[in-house]
Design a protein around this motif. Structure first.
Motif, short mmCIF file in Angstrom:
data_model
loop_
_atom_site.label_atom_id
_atom_site.label_comp_id
_atom_site.label_asym_id
_atom_site.label_seq_id
_atom_site.Cartn_x
_atom_site.Cartn_y
_atom_site.Cartn_z
N LYS A 172 -7.14 -9.85 39.75
CA LYS A 172 -7.54 -10.18 41.13
C LYS A 172 -6.97 -11.51 41.60
CE LYS A 172 -11.84 -7.53 40.81
NZ LYS A 172 -13.33 -7.57 40.92
N GLY A 173 -6.04 -12.08 40.81
CA GLY A 173 -5.39 -13.31 41.21
C GLY A 173 -6.07 -14.58 40.75
N GLU A 174 -7.18 -14.46 40.00
CA GLU A 174 -7.88 -15.65 39.55
C GLU A 174 -7.10 -16.30 38.39
OE1 GLU A 174 -9.52 -12.25 37.10
OE2 GLU A 174 -8.83 -12.61 39.16
N ARG A 175 -7.05 -17.62 38.37
CA ARG A 175 -6.34 -18.36 37.32
C ARG A 175 -7.38 -18.99 36.39
NH1 ARG A 175 -1.24 -21.25 36.73
NH2 ARG A 175 -0.59 -20.33 38.73
N THR A 176 -7.31 -18.69 35.10
CA THR A 176 -8.23 -19.25 34.12
C THR A 176 -7.45 -19.87 32.97
OG1 THR A 176 -8.42 -17.11 32.98
CG2 THR A 176 -10.09 -17.62 34.64
N CYS A 177 -8.01 -20.92 32.39
CA CYS A 177 -7.41 -21.56 31.22
C CYS A 177 -7.93 -20.87 29.97
CB CYS A 177 -7.75 -23.04 31.19
SG CYS A 177 -7.13 -23.96 32.62
N ARG A 178 -7.03 -20.43 29.11
CA ARG A 178 -7.42 -19.70 27.91
C ARG A 178 -6.82 -20.35 26.66
NH1 ARG A 178 -9.35 -14.43 28.96
NH2 ARG A 178 -9.81 -14.26 31.19
N THR A 179 -7.60 -20.36 25.61
CA THR A 179 -7.10 -20.71 24.27
C THR A 179 -7.30 -19.48 23.40
OG1 THR A 179 -7.66 -23.04 24.54
CG2 THR A 179 -7.30 -22.25 22.31
N VAL A 180 -6.21 -19.01 22.80
CA VAL A 180 -6.21 -17.72 22.11
C VAL A 180 -5.66 -17.87 20.70
CG1 VAL A 180 -5.34 -15.35 22.17
CG2 VAL A 180 -5.88 -16.52 24.31
N GLU A 181 -6.33 -17.22 19.76
CA GLU A 181 -5.79 -17.09 18.41
C GLU A 181 -4.98 -15.80 18.37
OE1 GLU A 181 -9.02 -17.39 15.63
OE2 GLU A 181 -9.76 -19.27 16.51
N PRO A 182 -3.65 -15.89 18.36
CA PRO A 182 -2.82 -14.68 18.50
C PRO A 182 -2.85 -13.82 17.24
CG PRO A 182 -1.44 -16.59 18.09
CD PRO A 182 -2.84 -17.11 18.24
N VAL A 183 -2.96 -12.52 17.44
CA VAL A 183 -2.99 -11.57 16.32
C VAL A 183 -1.70 -10.78 16.24
CG1 VAL A 183 -4.19 -9.59 15.31
CG2 VAL A 183 -5.50 -11.41 16.44
N CYS A 184 -1.28 -10.17 17.36
CA CYS A 184 -0.04 -9.39 17.33
C CYS A 184 0.51 -9.23 18.75
CB CYS A 184 -0.26 -8.02 16.69
SG CYS A 184 -1.31 -6.91 17.66
N LEU A 185 1.79 -8.93 18.81
CA LEU A 185 2.45 -8.58 20.06
C LEU A 185 2.50 -7.06 20.16
CD1 LEU A 185 5.36 -11.15 19.90
CD2 LEU A 185 3.59 -11.09 21.67
N MET A 186 2.36 -6.53 21.37
CA MET A 186 2.38 -5.09 21.59
C MET A 186 3.31 -4.77 22.75
SD MET A 186 -1.68 -4.13 21.16
CE MET A 186 -2.13 -4.94 22.69
N TYR A 187 4.11 -3.73 22.59
CA TYR A 187 5.00 -3.27 23.65
C TYR A 187 4.58 -1.86 24.02
CZ TYR A 187 9.26 -2.23 26.26
OH TYR A 187 10.15 -1.89 27.24
N LYS A 188 4.08 -1.68 25.22
CA LYS A 188 3.63 -0.37 25.64
C LYS A 188 3.82 -0.24 27.14
CE LYS A 188 -1.16 -2.02 25.72
NZ LYS A 188 -2.52 -1.81 25.22
N ASN A 189 4.14 0.97 27.56
CA ASN A 189 4.37 1.24 28.99
C ASN A 189 5.36 0.24 29.60
OD1 ASN A 189 1.49 2.26 28.29
ND2 ASN A 189 2.09 3.43 30.08
#
Length: 307
Positions: free
Chosen positions: A150-167
């Motif tokens: 919806k266009g909202e901007r949020t600050c996120r801190t993420v522990e990355p697990v994996c990259l995914m390529y789909k669609n």
């Protein structure tokens, strides 16, 4: 590191009949004297390296020592090589290329994959992909400003697990510290992405079914929305709606029928139809035609004469 160079060199030797010391030195950006010492170390490890003299001389590994080609069948090898070669172009990853070289040592001569896979395009976020791949490997959390649907901007801190390529889109799956839950993040919506210096120790499982979060649930009370495309827009319409219900008309036009929920919950459709310009028209229901008409009228107001 020397050990990584030695391992890579072993697979280079396995993949070539004969390779010269000068070629190896250029490949690994070291002196030929260093290559001679590396060859001695490989021999000391029990791998039979053979020296060939002459103009076309160099080093090779004894043929009887090479991997058994029955380990994988030709289809397995060619399919894996096709995927690895495509990934190596996206990530510019020497480790991926080394894996491909390992498989090439048991490749059947004359075999062909029967397909070409190219997941790289001008829209591929290569910088973000490489940063995230490195963060996953080193277990570094990442910070981003994420733009929601919806266009909202949020600050996120993420522990990355994996990259995914789909669609045809790249996603990051990880544990979001901001939301205290697992999330999928579309790479194209990430801004100010950076890896943080600390290391996380939490153990994360891979997603059981990575596609579940992407697929839209079936609407409870679907509405049949009909969109007619002109013959000139047929190819592009099929690119967008290839799995939808289709009705071809004698004049070459095409009607696509989509089963959707309310216009408010299916707003993605209107910009797509509008992008076809005069080559597409929502035939019904009338409520959906009205929604698109309102959107276009609001767009026209932005381009009204400013005098």
């Amino acid at each position: 590191m020397k050990i990584e160079r030695l391992i890579s060199m072993i697979y280079m030797l396995l993949n070539h009949e004969v390779i010269s010391a000068s070629e190896l030195a250029e490949k690994y950006q070291v002196s030929q004297r260093t290559i001679y010492r590396d060859i001695d170390a490989i021999c000391a490890a029990g791998i039979p390296v053979v020296s060939y003299q002459g103009v076309n001389g160099g080093y090779g590994i004894m043929e009887t020592y090479k991997l058994d080609k029955s380990l994988l069948n030709s289809f397995d090898i060619e399919t894996l090589l096709t995927m690895l070669n495509s990934l190596s172009k996206v990530f510019m990853d020497e480790q991926t290329m080394d894996t491909a070289r390992k498989l090439q040592t048991i490749r059947t001569e004359g075999a062909g994959p029967g397909m070409i896979l190219d997941i790289e395009s001008r829209w591929t976020p290569q910088g973000s992909l490489r940063l995230l791949k490195s963060a996953i490997k080193s277990r570094k959390p990442v910070y981003m400003e994420y733009i929601g649907l919806k266009g909202e901007r949020t600050c996120r801190t993420v522990e990355p697990v994996c990259l995914m390529y789909k669609n045809r889109t790249w996603y990051l799956y990880g544990y979001c510290r901001t939301r205290s839950d697992y999330r999928e993040f579309r790479l194209s919506r990430m801004d100010r992405l950076q890896a943080l210096p600390d290391t996380f120790h939490r153990q994360h499982a891979m997603p059981v079914q990575s596609g579940e979060a992407f697929n839209r649930p079936e609407p409870a009370d679907p509405v049949a929305v009909r969109i007619r495309f002109s013959p000139r827009s047929l190819a592009r319409a099929l690119d967008y709606f290839h799995d939808s219900e289709k009705t071809h008309h004698p004049d070459g036009s095409l009607t696509i029928t989509l089963h959707l929920s309310s216009p408010e919950e299916s707003k993605w459709l209107f910009p797509v139809v509008a992008s076809f310009g005069e080559e597409a028209e929502i035939e019904g229901p009338e409520e959906w035609r009205g929604q698109l008409r309102n959107m276009l009228e609001n767009m026209l107001k932005k381009y009204a004469d400013r005098r």
